[in-house]
Design a protein around this motif. Structure first.
Motif, PDB file in Angstrom:
ATOM      1  N   GLU A  68       2.768 -35.316  60.584  1.00  0.00           N
ATOM      2  CA  GLU A  68       1.961 -36.208  59.821  1.00  0.00           C
ATOM      3  C   GLU A  68       2.656 -37.572  59.253  1.00  0.00           C
ATOM      4  OE1 GLU A  68       0.732 -40.039  60.774  1.00  0.00           O
ATOM      5  OE2 GLU A  68       0.354 -38.549  62.877  1.00  0.00           O
ATOM      6  N   LYS A 106      -3.691 -40.384  58.510  1.00  0.00           N
ATOM      7  CA  LYS A 106      -3.863 -39.830  59.396  1.00  0.00           C
ATOM      8  C   LYS A 106      -3.893 -38.214  59.284  1.00  0.00           C
ATOM      9  CE  LYS A 106      -3.054 -39.986  64.212  1.00  0.00           C
ATOM     10  NZ  LYS A 106      -3.528 -38.787  64.354  1.00  0.00           N
ATOM     11  N   ASP A 158      -6.541 -36.230  60.782  1.00  0.00           N
ATOM     12  CA  ASP A 158      -6.063 -34.557  62.417  1.00  0.00           C
ATOM     13  C   ASP A 158      -6.593 -33.398  61.321  1.00  0.00           C
ATOM     14  OD1 ASP A 158      -5.481 -36.904  64.068  1.00  0.00           O
ATOM     15  OD2 ASP A 158      -3.648 -36.547  63.748  1.00  0.00           O
TER      16      ASP A 158
END
Length: 213
Positions: free
Chosen positions: A83, A88, A92
């Protein structure tokens, strides 16, 4: 006339399934409280077969953890490293961690390493080494991710990447303990989000990464 009794064929087993069944017992009971009888019942293998296939109790545990780690590494690495956005990616990654710390039935399992062997680490050098290796591996992966973020311009160039990595590792360890104590997935997720926000602020997170080649 005597009838000869034919020997039954040894019960077949799938090594990976047996290791995961064994790890389930360790996570449920803890290392010390898990007996070979528990492992035998969970795997469907007689004790001599367990020894022949995997070794003693510690070797069964170690092999089960390493198989688990190999199986889960791909998902976690994708979340953390593939990512482009650090924010983010961390969200995650810790989502994956929290899901792994709680069973599908909602049982509080915690980490298969930190929550299972931490109590024995001081008394047993082998177990202590296994725990130390797991802690170091977590530190290294977060240092690597923070270095990537610094190189991409997502965080301040003078950010303490080693210290920030240690904070993230500390979050993972805390989540393992809290999950083992019975905190729910929503509660753990809230803690993770708050901690990540503080870490990103401390790192001078811009939310913008330079394009990757």
């Amino acid at each position: 006339m005597e009838r000869k009794l034919s020997r039954g064929r040894p019960r077949e087993y799938v090594p990976e399934q047996a290791l995961m069944a064994a790890l389930g017992e360790f996570r449920k009971r803890g290392y010390t409280a898990t007996s070979l009888d528990h492992l035998s019942e969970a795997t469907g293998m007689a004790r001599p077969s367990l020894y022949a296939a995997f070794g003693n109790k510690f070797e069964i545990y170690r092999k089960a953890v390493r198989y688990y780690a190999d199986e889960s590494a791909a998902r976690r690495n994708r979340a953390l490293f593939d990512e482009p956005s650090l924010g983010k990616g961390l969200e995650d990654y810790f989502g994956e961690i929290i899901s792994a710390y709680i069973s599908t039935e909602g049982r509080p399992l915690g980490c298969p390493v930190l929550s299972v062997i931490s109590g024995e680490a001081a008394a047993d050098p082998l177990i202590g080494a296994e725990l130390a290796a797991a802690v170091e591996k977590t530190d290294i992966q977060f240092r690597r991710r923070m270095s990537m973020a610094a190189e991409a311009g997502e965080i301040s160039a003078d950010a303490d990447t080693v210290g920030i990595a240690a904070m993230l590792a500390g979050l993972q360890h805390s989540l393992a303990l809290r999950a083992r104590a019975g905190e729910t997935e929503p509660e753990l997720s809230k803690i993770a989000r708050s901690h990540i926000a503080l870490v990103l602020k401390a790192a001078g997170y811009s939310g913008v990464a330079a394009p990757r080649d």
